[in-house]
Write a protein that holds these residues in place. Structure first.
Motif, PDB file in Angstrom:
ATOM      1  N   GLU A   1      42.820  32.555  46.073  1.00  0.00           N
ATOM      2  CA  GLU A   1      44.280  32.464  45.447  1.00  0.00           C
ATOM      3  C   GLU A   1      43.427  34.214  44.948  1.00  0.00           C
ATOM      4  O   GLU A   1      44.743  34.909  45.295  1.00  0.00           O
ATOM      5  CB  GLU A   1      44.296  31.532  44.878  1.00  0.00           C
ATOM      6  CG  GLU A   1      45.888  31.919  44.066  1.00  0.00           C
ATOM      7  CD  GLU A   1      47.287  31.900  45.004  1.00  0.00           C
ATOM      8  OE1 GLU A   1      47.461  32.936  44.019  1.00  0.00           O
ATOM      9  OE2 GLU A   1      46.534  31.897  45.369  1.00  0.00           O
TER      10      GLU A   1
ATOM     11  N   ASP B   1      41.639  36.027  46.408  1.00  0.00           N
ATOM     12  CA  ASP B   1      40.920  37.495  47.202  1.00  0.00           C
ATOM     13  C   ASP B   1      43.139  38.055  47.107  1.00  0.00           C
ATOM     14  O   ASP B   1      43.213  38.793  47.702  1.00  0.00           O
ATOM     15  CB  ASP B   1      40.949  37.158  47.990  1.00  0.00           C
ATOM     16  CG  ASP B   1      39.600  36.212  47.949  1.00  0.00           C
ATOM     17  OD1 ASP B   1      38.696  35.961  49.174  1.00  0.00           O
ATOM     18  OD2 ASP B   1      38.908  37.429  47.100  1.00  0.00           O
ATOM     19  N   HIS B   2      43.614  36.648  47.395  1.00  0.00           N
ATOM     20  CA  HIS B   2      45.474  37.451  47.689  1.00  0.00           C
ATOM     21  C   HIS B   2      45.767  37.863  46.732  1.00  0.00           C
ATOM     22  O   HIS B   2      46.841  38.732  46.417  1.00  0.00           O
ATOM     23  CB  HIS B   2      45.909  36.258  47.887  1.00  0.00           C
ATOM     24  CG  HIS B   2      47.687  35.869  47.832  1.00  0.00           C
ATOM     25  ND1 HIS B   2      47.873  36.650  49.205  1.00  0.00           N
ATOM     26  CD2 HIS B   2      48.608  35.821  47.162  1.00  0.00           C
ATOM     27  CE1 HIS B   2      49.773  37.045  49.382  1.00  0.00           C
ATOM     28  NE2 HIS B   2      49.516  36.524  47.909  1.00  0.00           N
TER      29      HIS B   2
ATOM     30  N   GLN C   1      47.560  42.286  46.317  1.00  0.00           N
ATOM     31  CA  GLN C   1      49.232  41.914  45.965  1.00  0.00           C
ATOM     32  C   GLN C   1      49.041  42.825  44.445  1.00  0.00           C
ATOM     33  O   GLN C   1      49.748  42.976  44.359  1.00  0.00           O
ATOM     34  CB  GLN C   1      49.363  40.210  45.300  1.00  0.00           C
ATOM     35  CG  GLN C   1      49.686  39.245  46.639  1.00  0.00           C
ATOM     36  CD  GLN C   1      50.991  40.037  47.459  1.00  0.00           C
ATOM     37  OE1 GLN C   1      51.829  40.546  47.269  1.00  0.00           O
ATOM     38  NE2 GLN C   1      50.495  39.544  48.952  1.00  0.00           N
TER      39      GLN C   1
ATOM     40  N   ASN D   1      54.523  32.945  42.947  1.00  0.00           N
ATOM     41  CA  ASN D   1      53.151  33.212  43.443  1.00  0.00           C
ATOM     42  C   ASN D   1      52.553  33.114  41.993  1.00  0.00           C
ATOM     43  O   ASN D   1      51.300  32.737  42.037  1.00  0.00           O
ATOM     44  CB  ASN D   1      52.605  34.641  43.514  1.00  0.00           C
ATOM     45  CG  ASN D   1      53.698  35.029  45.369  1.00  0.00           C
ATOM     46  OD1 ASN D   1      53.591  34.268  45.489  1.00  0.00           O
ATOM     47  ND2 ASN D   1      54.171  36.681  45.556  1.00  0.00           N
TER      48      ASN D   1
END
Length: 382
Positions: free
Chosen positions: A193, A195-196, A200, A349
């Motif tokens: 998460e 890294d995501h 983002q 998110n």
């Protein structure tokens, strides 16, 4: 495997524990006192699930109170084992006096039978043979015979302690392995998460329209000779620096995150017209507390994305308060039509990040009607 813990529990309950029980003279115990066997088996199952779902998880969570609670549960298990190991089986059967039966290993020794013409004391050949230095084979009262390691301990006492030791060891090992795997999986999910979120970060937070509008506002301030132009440029550079540095950090101080939110709101206010009123409140009691970077800005950005109109009057209210280790973010904005392709995706998110970073330690309430959109986020930081 997703259901590995279920398979292990079933294997223990249906296979391993029954095998361990039947290895002991439980059939003779059951014939002597069924209530004792029922209490023993029930206690073994209770100890296993107590360790699986309470004792070991408390040890993994840490904290003085949880450690004391786990120690109390272990002491409770040992106490139950001690009661069953030291309690006379006859007490379960309600026998007293002559009715009491002595437990020993093996079947009772048959009494010799003497037929007609035989004398009770007549014996052909020498007496019983035994090696010099070793006493003849005999049974101790309440013991397990000559091969018993602890002849002074009753056999059922040894059996009870053995079963409890095996169950305690197995349940602890299994629970430790499962808890370790669960923590590793949660850590991998958090890292994924993170890294995501880093990807983002530049994709969602530094959006082209935000960059264009901010730079256009800065250009207008410089073109008109506005005295706030230099301060606005410094604020913009500081925001870019914070976003770049925080992308590589798991946690930042709440003071840094609050300062970023303040700069973000002030930059966004540069493009607001006279029709929009902005109300910002930030109160932080403990500046040493930490939060994940860029977690709160999504909810603030939602206000400027959905609550600004160039023709209708509107008010944006943003409140960030930390007191006694509890962080509360409240936003309120009027709803204006926007494109529906990515509406509220950032909030979804952020909710996923909160689930991973603060499981059971946060609440997110979203109330929306035809006119206003309200968000209340509460996070327990300590």
């Amino acid at each position: 495997m997703k259901y590995l813990h279920v398979y292990i529990d079933l294997a223990f309950c249906l296979v391993l524990l029954p095998l361990m029980v039947i290895m002991l003279p439980v059939e003779r115990w059951y014939h002597h006192s069924p209530m004792f066997v029922f209490a023993l088996v029930s206690s073994l199952y209770g100890v296993y699930f107590l360790n699986r779902f309470l004792t070991v998880p408390l040890l993994f969570k840490g904290g003085k109170r949880r450690m004391l609670a786990a120690g109390g549960l272990i002491a409770l298990s040992v106490g139950v084992a001690y009661l069953l190991a030291t309690t006379d089986i006859d007490s379960f059967a309600g026998r007293k006096g002559p009715e009491r039966m002595e437990l020993h290993d093996g079947p009772p020794e048959p009494k010799p039978e003497f037929g007609p013409g035989h004398h009770k004391h007549h014996r052909h050949g020498p007496g019983p043979l035994h090696k010099p230095g070793f006493p003849p084979h005999h049974r101790h009262k309440g013991g397990m015979g000559s091969d018993n390691i602890f002849p002074f301990v009753p056999p059922h006492t040894q059996g009870v302690w053995l079963l409890f030791a095996l169950v305690e060891t197995f349940s602890f090992v299994v629970s430790l392995l499962l808890q370790t795997n669960e923590q590793r999986a949660r850590r991998r999910a958090v890292e994924a998460e993170r890294d995501h979120a880093q990807i983002q970060l530049y994709k969602n937070q530094i959006k082209p329209h935000f960059m264009f509008n901010t730079l256009n506002s800065l250009y207008g301030l410089f073109l008109t000779g506005n005295p706030l132009a230099l301060n606005a440029l410094e604020r913009f550079i500081s925001m870019m620096r914070y976003m770049h540095i925080s992308a590589d950090r798991d946690m930042v101080s709440i003071a840094e995150e609050a300062d970023y939110l303040r700069q973000y709101v002030e930059m966004q206010s540069l493009r607001l017209g006279e029709t929009t009123t902005l109300d910002l409140e930030i109160e932080i009691a403990d500046h040493d507390l930490t939060v994940p970077p860029m977690l709160l800005v999504t909810f603030v950005e939602n206000c400027f994305k959905h609550g600004v109109s160039s023709v209708e009057s509107s008010t944006i209210q943003i409140s960030l308060v930390e007191k006694d280790g509890i962080l509360i973010l409240k936003t309120r904005n009027k709803i204006f039509p926007v494109k529906q392709d990515s509406e509220h995706v950032g909030i979804l998110n952020s909710r996923r990040r909160l689930d991973l970073l603060y499981p059971g330690a946060y609440t997110l309430d979203i109330v929306s009607d035809d006119e206003f959109f309200n968000i209340t986020l509460k996070i327990i930081l300590k």
